[in-house]
Design a protein around this motif. Structure first.
Motif, PDB file in Angstrom:
ATOM      1  N   ASN A  68       0.830  -1.193   0.000  1.00 57.15           N
ATOM      2  CA  ASN A  68       0.000   0.000   0.000  1.00 57.15           C
ATOM      3  C   ASN A  68       0.867   1.246   0.000  1.00 57.15           C
ATOM      4  N   PRO A  69       1.041   1.889  -1.131  1.00 57.42           N
ATOM      5  CA  PRO A  69       0.344   1.638  -2.386  1.00 57.42           C
ATOM      6  C   PRO A  69       1.081   0.678  -3.322  1.00 57.42           C
ATOM      7  N   ASP A 119       5.441   0.164  -1.189  1.00 59.10           N
ATOM      8  CA  ASP A 119       5.575   0.020   0.263  1.00 59.10           C
ATOM      9  C   ASP A 119       5.405  -1.467   0.581  1.00 59.10           C
TER      10      ASP A 119
HETATM   11 MN    MN Z   1       2.049   2.671   2.859  1.00 63.71          MN
END
Ligand code: MN
Ligand code: GDP
Length: 380
Positions: A192-193, A206
């Protein structure tokens, strides 16, 4: 065990999940060197075992090595949700056209892996689940069947991803992420993302990665990733001695044998108006040395005002625990009042040992409730 972003990305890379190139740095000078090696715009990322780093100022873009050094200076030492930044991940900056979210976790209810995918990436997934639940596509994977392409496609369509090139890349990532999840005995692999660049390339920007502690014996390389400095000193000391200890913020130190009993003790302390100072589980054995170690750790917490021992002995023997308490009192100066409740195997023998020695700060109670009341009262 939670991994840092850079460690999670290393594992992603091993299994073919695309990530950006980066380097680890612990000083501004190292950040500068890393930026020189990577060339081009870079991003300086605080490595802490908590999320929301972006919002907390722990992630900064830099155009030059000098810039990277300056940003590193700012970010090192920053406190992000109680985690002090000691390490930085210096990564080649990505251009972002879209931010998606992809994760796989373990759903205990169905006993299957669960994928979540949404085009509403970049924000907390809990927020998406609450405000826009229809945007969240879910997929359970049967462990015997494994991750099949047709299922991955269903997940991708469910999330409303229509671009054929994105579909193809994300399908590939889903398969690889599943292999990564299974092979590392992970509990959570979250991206995320998951970004799409302006050129249409999909990549993990991430990583949030949790590995099952009980499987670490199979993965020495991952077990070695544990960063002892990331834990509070008391928890570190406890871990080294093999005691399960979690610091809480109250005044009544708690020690029991078995996680369930300790949890109940926390509840009873709260019920009678006290606040637990810690969770401490002696485990099933409860040998004298274990008691000594646990008492040392609990009494070292300056917030502790009294200590309650709650022992329901099956395999554990109360007489052995009693010896441990006396041994601890003779080895280290513990002035805190200690309340003891023994039940089960050799409870009478245990009480007799304590009564004979009769240390002035020791109080014996017959039930868990009475012991809790006494300990809370003594904590004042
Ligand atoms: Mn993140
Ligand atoms: P988190 O805040 O702890 O979840 O850290 P992330 O690694 O997810 O980064 C937070 C945000 O910083 C991302 O959602 C991006 O918007 C931004 N960001 C991180 N890396 C880059 C990058 O390489 N380029 C750009 N343009 N933005 C980035």
């Amino acid at each position: 065990m939670d991994l840092y972003e850079y460690q999670g990305k290393e594992l992603f890379g091993r299994f073919g999940v695309p990530v950006s190139e980066g380097r680890l740095a612990t000083t501004p000078a190292e950040a500068r060197t890393a930026a020189e090696q990577l060339a081009g715009p870079i991003v300086v990322k605080a490595q802490v075992l908590t999320g929301g780093r972006g919002k907390a100022g722990g992630i900064k873009l830099a155009d030059s090595p000098e810039d990277a050094e300056r940003e590193a200076e700012e970010i090192l030492g920053l406190d992000i949700n109680g985690h002090v930044v000691r390490k930085l991940w210096i990564e080649q900056a990505s251009e972002i056209a879209k931010e998606y979210y992809l994760s796989v976790t373990f759903d205990r209810g169905t006993k299957k892996a669960l994928f979540l995918l949404t085009t509403e990436g970049g924000i907390e997934i809990e927020e998406v689940a609450e405000n826009n639940p229809d945007a969240l596509a879910r997929l359970h994977v049967d462990p015997l069947e494994g991750s099949q392409p047709y299922q991955g496609r269903r997940l991708i369509y469910g999330a409303g991803i229509a671009d054929p090139s994105e579909q193809k890349q994300i399908l590939d990532i889903i398969g690889k992420l599943y292999t990564c999840f299974v092979e590392t005995d992970a509990m959570l692999c979250e991206i995320n993302p998951l970004i799409v660049t302006p050129e249409g390339e999909v990549r993990a920007l991430d990583s949030k990665f949790t590995v099952d502690d009980n499987a670490l014996y199979k993965h020495h390389d991952i077990a070695e990733m544990r960063d002892l400095e990331a834990y509070p000193p008391e928890e570190r000391a406890a871990r080294e001695k093999g005691v399960t200890y979690v610091k809480l913020d109250g005044e009544v130190g708690i020690l029991g044998n078995g996680a369930g009993l300790v949890m109940s003790t926390l509840d009873v302390i709260a019920l009678v108006g006290g606040r637990p100072a810690n969770f401490c589980d002696l485990g099933g054995g409860g040998d004298a040395q274990g008691v000594v170690d646990a008492l040392e750790i609990i009494s070292a917490d300056p917030q502790v005002r009294s200590i309650v021992f709650n022992i329901f002995a099956g395999i554990t023997r109360c007489d052995v625990v009693a010896e441990g308490i006396l041994q601890a009192l003779s080895q280290t100066k513990i002035e805190h009042p200690i309340v003891v409740r023994f039940d089960g195997t050799n409870a009478d023998e245990g009480r007799a040992i304590l009564a004979e020695a009769a240390p002035p700060n020791l109080h014996v109670e017959a039930t868990m409730l009475d012991a809790a009341k006494r300990a809370v009262k003594l904590a004042g």
